[in-house]
Design a protein around this motif. Structure first.
Motif, PDB file in Angstrom:
ATOM      1  N   ASP A  69      12.339  40.443  -3.031  1.00 23.25           N
ATOM      2  CA  ASP A  69      12.868  39.878  -1.810  1.00 23.25           C
ATOM      3  C   ASP A  69      11.889  40.164  -0.636  1.00 23.25           C
ATOM      4  OD1 ASP A  69      14.231  38.672   0.221  1.00 23.25           O
ATOM      5  OD2 ASP A  69      15.848  40.207   0.163  1.00 23.25           O
ATOM      6  N   ASN A  71      11.257  38.775   2.183  1.00 22.67           N
ATOM      7  CA  ASN A  71      11.414  38.756   3.518  1.00 22.67           C
ATOM      8  C   ASN A  71      12.771  39.342   3.847  1.00 22.67           C
ATOM      9  OD1 ASN A  71      13.434  36.871   2.609  1.00 22.67           O
ATOM     10  ND2 ASN A  71      12.733  35.081   3.971  1.00 22.67           N
ATOM     11  N   PHE A  75      18.232  37.399  -0.572  1.00 24.29           N
ATOM     12  CA  PHE A  75      18.156  36.377  -1.307  1.00 24.29           C
ATOM     13  C   PHE A  75      16.895  36.160  -2.114  1.00 24.29           C
ATOM     14  CE2 PHE A  75      21.982  35.216   1.140  1.00 24.29           C
ATOM     15  CZ  PHE A  75      22.910  34.955   0.087  1.00 24.29           C
TER      16      PHE A  75
HETATM   17 CA    CA Z   1      14.360  36.364   0.277  1.00 22.45          CA
END
Ligand code: CA
Ligand code: CA
Length: 95
Positions: A69, A71, A75
């Motif tokens: 992930d 950032n 998600f």
């Molecule tokens: Ca992400």
């Protein structure tokens, strides 16, 4: 929309490792995007690793969401998965 993934028969029968292309791997992950929002939640990712884990033990090393992930939004987007696969291929992981 239901996407069908056709696993190479050899993998299904003998669980041997044969090279997969990045595109094939992407298709597998896309097939686990159940709500079709273009990204994988933790649950969707878990389901895909459950399916792929027996085939690609090296994927287990990526289980930590923190690694995939990029950032940190909780998600895994298809872009992040693409980058993850590129990274793995560069490092010489066999899929
Ligand atoms: Ca992400
Ligand atoms: Ca999703």
């Amino acid at each position: 929309m239901v996407r069908e993934i056709h696993f190479p028969p050899k993998i299904v029968e003998k669980n041997v490792q044969i090279p997969w292309t990045k595109e094939q791997v992407m298709e597998v992950f896309k097939s686990f995007d159940k709500d079709e929002d273009g990204r994988l939640s933790k649950e969707e990712l878990k389901a895909s690793f459950k399916k792929l884990g027996s085939l690609w033990s090296s994927f287990r090393a990526w289980r930590a969401l923190g690694h995939a992930d990029a950032n940190k939004d909780g998600f895994i987007s298809m872009q992040e998965i693409g980058e993850l696969i590129s990274y793995a291929l560069k490092r010489g992981y066999k899929m």
